[in-house]
Design an enzyme around this catalytic site. Structure first.
Site, PDB file in Angstrom:
ATOM      1  N   ARG A 235      -1.944  31.162 -22.270  1.00 35.21           N
ATOM      2  CA  ARG A 235      -2.586  29.953 -23.006  1.00 35.21           C
ATOM      3  C   ARG A 235      -3.777  30.437 -23.639  1.00 35.21           C
ATOM      4  O   ARG A 235      -4.547  31.058 -23.215  1.00 35.21           O
ATOM      5  CB  ARG A 235      -2.881  29.025 -22.039  1.00 35.21           C
ATOM      6  CG  ARG A 235      -3.615  27.848 -22.597  1.00 35.21           C
ATOM      7  CD  ARG A 235      -3.628  26.463 -21.699  1.00 35.21           C
ATOM      8  NE  ARG A 235      -2.438  25.910 -21.665  1.00 35.21           N
ATOM      9  CZ  ARG A 235      -2.179  24.646 -21.277  1.00 35.21           C
ATOM     10  NH1 ARG A 235      -3.175  23.979 -20.770  1.00 35.21           N
ATOM     11  NH2 ARG A 235      -1.201  24.000 -21.229  1.00 35.21           N
TER      12      ARG A 235
ATOM     13  N   ARG B  55      -1.303  21.411 -14.927  1.00 33.91           N
ATOM     14  CA  ARG B  55      -0.003  21.438 -14.786  1.00 33.91           C
ATOM     15  C   ARG B  55       0.810  22.725 -15.145  1.00 33.91           C
ATOM     16  O   ARG B  55       1.716  23.251 -14.385  1.00 33.91           O
ATOM     17  CB  ARG B  55       0.954  20.241 -15.744  1.00 33.91           C
ATOM     18  CG  ARG B  55       0.788  18.794 -15.147  1.00 33.91           C
ATOM     19  CD  ARG B  55       0.319  17.957 -15.972  1.00 33.91           C
ATOM     20  NE  ARG B  55      -0.962  18.133 -16.515  1.00 33.91           N
ATOM     21  CZ  ARG B  55      -2.068  17.454 -16.181  1.00 33.91           C
ATOM     22  NH1 ARG B  55      -1.774  16.395 -15.483  1.00 33.91           N
ATOM     23  NH2 ARG B  55      -3.121  17.781 -16.451  1.00 33.91           N
ATOM     24  N   THR B  56       0.460  23.348 -16.175  1.00 37.77           N
ATOM     25  CA  THR B  56       1.338  24.179 -16.799  1.00 37.77           C
ATOM     26  C   THR B  56       1.155  25.559 -15.865  1.00 37.77           C
ATOM     27  O   THR B  56       2.047  26.283 -15.504  1.00 37.77           O
ATOM     28  CB  THR B  56       0.888  24.532 -18.385  1.00 37.77           C
ATOM     29  OG1 THR B  56       0.987  23.365 -19.127  1.00 37.77           O
ATOM     30  CG2 THR B  56       1.787  25.624 -19.012  1.00 37.77           C
TER      31      THR B  56
ATOM     32  N   LYS C 260     -16.437  40.907 -20.365  1.00 36.45           N
ATOM     33  CA  LYS C 260     -17.253  42.081 -20.332  1.00 36.45           C
ATOM     34  C   LYS C 260     -16.988  42.659 -21.667  1.00 36.45           C
ATOM     35  O   LYS C 260     -17.372  43.942 -21.922  1.00 36.45           O
ATOM     36  CB  LYS C 260     -17.028  43.058 -19.337  1.00 36.45           C
ATOM     37  CG  LYS C 260     -17.347  42.568 -17.857  1.00 36.45           C
ATOM     38  CD  LYS C 260     -17.027  43.554 -16.823  1.00 36.45           C
ATOM     39  CE  LYS C 260     -16.808  42.967 -15.436  1.00 36.45           C
ATOM     40  NZ  LYS C 260     -16.141  44.132 -14.792  1.00 36.45           N
TER      41      LYS C 260
ATOM     42  N   HIS D  69       3.274  24.479 -27.778  1.00 38.38           N
ATOM     43  CA  HIS D  69       3.591  24.375 -26.253  1.00 38.38           C
ATOM     44  C   HIS D  69       5.194  24.220 -26.104  1.00 38.38           C
ATOM     45  O   HIS D  69       5.501  23.135 -25.480  1.00 38.38           O
ATOM     46  CB  HIS D  69       2.743  23.232 -25.981  1.00 38.38           C
ATOM     47  CG  HIS D  69       2.301  23.254 -24.628  1.00 38.38           C
ATOM     48  ND1 HIS D  69       2.955  23.906 -23.605  1.00 38.38           N
ATOM     49  CD2 HIS D  69       1.478  22.467 -23.676  1.00 38.38           C
ATOM     50  CE1 HIS D  69       2.639  23.879 -22.341  1.00 38.38           C
ATOM     51  NE2 HIS D  69       1.671  23.027 -22.580  1.00 38.38           N
TER      52      HIS D  69
HETATM   53  N1   CP Z   1       0.571  19.349 -20.290  1.00 39.21           N
HETATM   54  C1   CP Z   1      -0.130  20.506 -19.979  1.00 39.21           C
HETATM   55  O1   CP Z   1      -0.338  21.153 -20.702  1.00 39.21           O
HETATM   56  O2   CP Z   1      -1.359  19.997 -18.870  1.00 39.21           O
HETATM   57  P1   CP Z   1      -2.253  21.173 -18.460  1.00 39.21           P
HETATM   58  O3   CP Z   1      -3.031  21.442 -19.540  1.00 39.21           O
HETATM   59  O4   CP Z   1      -2.787  20.774 -17.412  1.00 39.21           O
HETATM   60  O5   CP Z   1      -1.456  22.431 -18.119  1.00 39.21           O
END
Ligand code: CP
Length: 315
Positions: free
Chosen positions: A116, A66-67, A94, A144
């Site tokens: 992330r 999603r993100t 590497k 998040h």
């Molecule tokens: N909600 C969320 O962060 O989903 P993803 O891990 O798929 O990005």
């Protein structure tokens, strides 16, 4: 007529790292801006020229559907150029440091990096050393922020407000960056928040964030307007936090029977990915009260708003 009491704010933030840092007014501005961008995604031609000439990179050290997809779509719908880098396939594998990778991307005149990482603080560290913008797409168990913003947008869209609502956040609070970011955001916007989960997955002292804690899901379900379910993060659980998954599902999984005493207009939310049969039954995930796919739809609009505020408002 314009609301004279409404504080007009100037967006001068370069990064989005944690909702702890954002004021109520800044959160309101993101949500308000997202409303106008939601319309763009409904058009036949889902594109506006707002960020033409800007370059955006997603740099992900953990899996994401999603993100990452919604940031990429958001950037593309604003006409920015986008590159996706999966750390496992980059020169980080590497031996290059994350900071060197980010500096090399910046040397190519990238304007914004979305990162992330499994370790808390990595986005802040990059932001300290880079001239461009950094957005935290999830760091460890800490934050998040864009997930919480899209969650708040979805709640506001459904109820017309956030102030005065009672939100229950259920499940693996200990490992949840989504829970922490939602607590910061929801409290700033005036919601009451109750956390619910097994005692082993409840951080000690979490009440200091201004939330209530309950270990009885049935009691929480009767009171709340929003039930936000969390994924059980088995990949972050090094110890045995639960006797069994079956027991977790019995006490903290949501099914139709448990919802029988809920308010009529209760909504179910989940940031995804969902574990059907564990956190919630399929009839609840796909049922009339579920806003799970609305959250995903709104994620694009909210991330368009974030990219616009960070990159599009500066000359
Ligand atoms: N909600 C969320 O962060 O989903 P993803 O891990 O798929 O990005």
């Amino acid at each position: 007529m314009a609301d004279k009491n409404k504080k007009v704010i100037q967006w001068d933030r370069r990064n989005i790292l944690d909702l702890k840092d954002l004021s109520k007014e800044e959160i309101d501005l993101v949500l308000e801006t997202a409303k106008s961008f939601k319309e763009v995604s409904k058009r036949d031609v889902k594109k506006v020229p707002t960020l033409r000439g800007k370059s955006v990179v997603t740099l992900f050290f953990e899996p994401s559907t999603r993100t990452r997809a919604s940031f990429e779509l958001a950037a593309k719908r604003l006409s920015a150029d986008t590159i996706n880098i999966a750390a496992s396939q980059s020169s980080i594998s590497k031996g290059e440091t994350i900071l060197d990778t980010a500096r090399n991307l910046e040397a190519m005149n990238v304007d914004l990096i979305i990162v992330r990482h499994g370790c808390a603080g990595v986005p802040d560290e990059l932001a300290k050393h880079l001239k461009g913008s950094v957005v935290n797409a999830g760091d460890g168990c800490r934050a998040h922020p864009t997930q919480a913003l899209l969650d708040m947008f979805t709640i506001q869209e459904r109820f017309g407000k956030i102030e005065g609502l009672h939100v229950g956040i259920v499940g693996d609070i200990l490992h949840s960056r989504v829970a922490r970011s939602n607590i910061w955001g929801l409290k700033k916007l005036g919601a009451k928040v109750t956390l619910c989960g097994p005692p082993t997955l409840m951080p000690i002292g979490i009440e200091q964030m201004g939330v209530d804690v309950s270990y009885d899901l049935n009691e929480v379900i009767e009171k709340v307007d929003v039930l936000m379910l969390l994924r059980l993060q088995r990949e972050r659980q090094k110890d045995n936090f639960l006797p069994s998954l079956r027991e977790y599902a019995k006490y903290f999984g949501v099914n139709k029977k448990k919802l029988s005493k809920a308010k009529k207009d209760l909504v179910i939310m989940h940031p995804g990915p969902t574990n059907r049969g564990l956190e919630l039954s399929s009839e609840i995930a796909d049922g009339d009260n579920s806003l799970i796919l609305d959250q995903v739809t709104n994620g694009v609009a909210v991330r368009m708003a974030i990219l616009y505020l960070l990159l599009g408002t500066k000359t």
